[in-house]
Design an enzyme around this catalytic site. Structure first.
Site, PDB file in Angstrom:
ATOM      1  N   VAL A 278     -25.344 -11.969 -24.574  1.00  0.00           N
ATOM      2  CA  VAL A 278     -25.385 -12.251 -23.319  1.00  0.00           C
ATOM      3  C   VAL A 278     -24.503 -11.394 -22.469  1.00  0.00           C
ATOM      4  O   VAL A 278     -23.216 -11.004 -23.095  1.00  0.00           O
ATOM      5  CB  VAL A 278     -25.061 -14.015 -23.067  1.00  0.00           C
ATOM      6  CG1 VAL A 278     -23.539 -14.183 -23.542  1.00  0.00           C
ATOM      7  CG2 VAL A 278     -25.127 -14.347 -21.675  1.00  0.00           C
ATOM      8  N   CYS A 279     -24.617 -11.247 -21.162  1.00  0.00           N
ATOM      9  CA  CYS A 279     -23.672 -10.408 -20.251  1.00  0.00           C
ATOM     10  C   CYS A 279     -23.647 -11.128 -19.111  1.00  0.00           C
ATOM     11  O   CYS A 279     -23.999 -12.459 -19.083  1.00  0.00           O
ATOM     12  CB  CYS A 279     -24.144  -8.968 -20.132  1.00  0.00           C
ATOM     13  SG  CYS A 279     -25.829  -8.711 -19.374  1.00  0.00           S
ATOM     14  N   LYS A 280     -23.390 -10.782 -17.870  1.00  0.00           N
ATOM     15  CA  LYS A 280     -23.316 -11.299 -16.582  1.00  0.00           C
ATOM     16  C   LYS A 280     -24.819 -11.656 -16.163  1.00  0.00           C
ATOM     17  O   LYS A 280     -25.322 -12.793 -15.731  1.00  0.00           O
ATOM     18  CB  LYS A 280     -22.919 -10.658 -15.644  1.00  0.00           C
ATOM     19  CG  LYS A 280     -22.808 -11.223 -14.163  1.00  0.00           C
ATOM     20  CD  LYS A 280     -22.029 -10.515 -13.012  1.00  0.00           C
ATOM     21  CE  LYS A 280     -21.872 -11.082 -11.868  1.00  0.00           C
ATOM     22  NZ  LYS A 280     -21.176 -10.599 -10.991  1.00  0.00           N
TER      23      LYS A 280
END
Length: 112
Positions: free
Chosen positions: A63-65
């Site tokens: 996951v990232c932004k």
């Protein structure tokens, strides 16, 4: 002649993370500190290649932004033989779904 498309890495929404998968957060330190999933493992994208030995064993949900950086990391990890999926929509989708978050400091957890 038609166009050739390359499928992206396998993706799931925040509510579809496979049971038992480690949530691997690849955002930078300031993003992590502002708000992250309570059980996530933090390993910034910019440090992945130098810290390969720290990638948890077993299935991963990256996951990232918003999902762009995590898609790149997911593709990289899958190429290296890891079982990994991208969390589409990233932490913004996580937050929008009302999933739990914690922060490394005062104030409420937020995605920046």
């Amino acid at each position: 002649m038609g166009t050739v498309s390359h499928p992206g890495p396998p993706s799931v929404g925040p509510g579809e993370i496979p049971p038992g998968a480690t949530l691997l957060d690849v955002r930078e330190d300031d993003e992590w500190a502002a708000g992250h999933a309570p059980d996530a493992v933090h390993l910034p994208m910019s440090q992945i290649t130098g810290r390969l030995d720290e990638i948890p064993d077993g299935p991963l949900a990256v996951v990232c932004k918003v999902g762009g950086r995590s898609a790149q990391v997911t593709a990289f990890l899958v190429q290296r033989g890891h079982k990994a999926v991208n969390v589409s929509g990233g932490m913004l989708a996580w937050e929008a779904e009302g999933r739990p978050m914690t922060a490394e400091g005062p104030g409420p957890a937020a995605v920046i």
